[in-house]
Design a protein around this motif. Sequence first.
Motif, mmCIF file in Angstrom:
data_model
loop_
_atom_site.group_PDB
_atom_site.id
_atom_site.type_symbol
_atom_site.label_atom_id
_atom_site.label_comp_id
_atom_site.label_asym_id
_atom_site.label_seq_id
_atom_site.Cartn_x
_atom_site.Cartn_y
_atom_site.Cartn_z
ATOM 1 N N PRO A 160 0.827 -1.204 0.000
ATOM 2 C CA PRO A 160 0.000 0.000 0.000
ATOM 3 C C PRO A 160 0.864 1.257 0.000
ATOM 4 N N ALA A 161 0.440 2.256 -0.757
ATOM 5 C CA ALA A 161 1.210 3.503 -0.877
ATOM 6 C C ALA A 161 0.811 4.473 0.234
ATOM 7 N N ASP A 162 1.003 4.019 1.473
ATOM 8 C CA ASP A 162 0.563 4.815 2.620
ATOM 9 C C ASP A 162 1.708 5.265 3.520
ATOM 10 N N GLY A 163 2.951 5.024 3.090
ATOM 11 C CA GLY A 163 4.092 5.463 3.883
ATOM 12 C C GLY A 163 4.532 4.492 4.950
ATOM 13 N N THR A 215 4.769 3.748 -5.636
ATOM 14 C CA THR A 215 4.211 4.886 -6.371
ATOM 15 C C THR A 215 2.864 5.299 -5.760
ATOM 16 N N ASN A 216 2.604 6.580 -5.784
ATOM 17 C CA ASN A 216 1.391 7.201 -5.231
ATOM 18 C C ASN A 216 1.466 7.410 -3.724
ATOM 19 N N THR A 217 2.620 7.143 -3.123
ATOM 20 C CA THR A 217 2.813 7.530 -1.732
ATOM 21 C C THR A 217 2.699 9.055 -1.657
ATOM 22 N N PRO A 218 1.954 9.601 -0.701
ATOM 23 C CA PRO A 218 1.769 11.053 -0.625
ATOM 24 C C PRO A 218 3.076 11.833 -0.676
ATOM 25 N N GLY A 219 3.059 12.946 -1.406
ATOM 26 C CA GLY A 219 4.275 13.741 -1.585
ATOM 27 C C GLY A 219 4.896 14.209 -0.285
ATOM 28 N N ILE A 244 4.962 12.637 2.528
ATOM 29 C CA ILE A 244 5.690 11.515 3.128
ATOM 30 C C ILE A 244 6.991 11.269 2.378
ATOM 31 N N VAL A 245 6.928 11.361 1.056
ATOM 32 C CA VAL A 245 8.149 11.214 0.251
ATOM 33 C C VAL A 245 9.183 12.248 0.668
ATOM 34 N N SER A 246 8.739 13.495 0.814
ATOM 35 C CA SER A 246 9.638 14.579 1.200
ATOM 36 C C SER A 246 10.216 14.359 2.595
ATOM 37 N N ARG A 247 9.372 13.927 3.517
ATOM 38 C CA ARG A 247 9.834 13.700 4.897
ATOM 39 C C ARG A 247 10.853 12.567 4.948
ATOM 40 N N LEU A 248 10.555 11.461 4.277
ATOM 41 C CA LEU A 248 11.489 10.335 4.265
ATOM 42 C C LEU A 248 12.806 10.716 3.604
ATOM 43 N N ASN A 249 12.718 11.448 2.500
ATOM 44 C CA ASN A 249 13.941 11.889 1.834
ATOM 45 C C ASN A 249 14.819 12.702 2.779
ATOM 46 N N ALA A 250 14.199 13.644 3.481
ATOM 47 C CA ALA A 250 14.957 14.494 4.394
ATOM 48 C C ALA A 250 15.541 13.709 5.557
ATOM 49 N N GLU A 251 14.749 12.817 6.144
ATOM 50 C CA GLU A 251 15.229 12.062 7.301
ATOM 51 C C GLU A 251 16.336 11.078 6.913
ATOM 52 N N ILE A 252 16.210 10.433 5.750
ATOM 53 C CA ILE A 252 17.251 9.509 5.301
ATOM 54 C C ILE A 252 18.539 10.284 5.001
ATOM 55 N N ASN A 253 18.407 11.467 4.415
ATOM 56 C CA ASN A 253 19.580 12.303 4.180
ATOM 57 C C ASN A 253 20.246 12.699 5.492
ATOM 58 N N ARG A 254 19.444 13.024 6.493
ATOM 59 C CA ARG A 254 20.006 13.384 7.800
ATOM 60 C C ARG A 254 20.800 12.216 8.385
#
Length: 341
Positions: free
Chosen positions: A100-103, A275-279, A281-291
């Motif tokens: 499921p694309a729910d994060g 695909t279709n995971t809310p934008g 959540i995508v942004s938050r995960l990207n930032a946290e993984i980068n951190r």
Amino acid sequence: MIPSRQPLTRRSALGLALGHTLAGALLLMPALLTSAPARAADWPERTIRMIVPFAAGAGADTVGRTYAEELTKALGQQVVVDNKGGAGGLMGTAEGARAPADGYTLLLTSQGTTVFNLGLYKTLGYDPLKDLVPLNVTGTLPNVLVVSPTNPATSVADLIAQARAKPGELTYGSSGIGSSLHMSGVILEQRTGIKLQHVPYRGAPAAVLAVINGEVTMGFFNTPTVLGQIKAGKLKALAMTSKDRSALLPDVPTMMQAGVPDFDVAVWLGFAVPTNTPGAIVSRLNAEINRVGQNPQVREKLLVQGFEMLPPTSPEAARKLIVDDQALWLPIIRQSGAKAE
């Protein structure tokens, strides 16, 4: 004609291509969170599953578990690793793509699962660019060529001589068809003209044991997977697949130093969501993984295990790397004739 460079020979260029700063990602987050659905704004509210499509104990698993531990702290919810090994990461990746694309499903990705598998399987069960949203590329993991201590070979040249004396008889183990361990063997064949027999196992640990026990002649394995066995004298290291020597094995030459031209294979690892995971959540995960990737303690912990971190990356840069790698590697795989069984 085989391309003269492998995907990660241009380490500095790759850094530039992927060098979207963490600050930029953080600046985008507030706007994305504001416009996202309410359920994304409240995310996460429960445990997140991280699918690692490789066996427990493999190099990729070590990276996944390190990130899971740090993301648990950052997100305030448990991130639990779920190992789904087999078929070069295909099965676990397909499961992640169907989630499921729910994060609440995070997938560890690799060069093998998003690039190599496309040239090896008639049916994947997923499309890396249509069914998944790449989040980041976190770093690279070179392989080391090892043999049993009972093997008389003390160099790559010795091993090549053995292969030429017995065409098609020397065997090498891997974690599965399409893995970087398999592709390292394919490149060795193409660069030297020797013929080897590939023996896939269900996960790197089983393949490592096969080399130790003499069931197969040799194997290419992620450095952290075999570092302990090398230091204990249970395996003999002949060469690194990366462009430069490893600080963990400074006495072990690279494949190019050992006389194999144009040999530079260091698989990259990253993360993706369906695909279709809310934008938001995508942004938050990207930032946290980068951190996590810029955390000095994490960097040191993974570097000791042979994993070299890359600069913070955006989803767009991660996607571009996959597209570029597919263009470079798929002709190599087709020329090799390698196919999944």
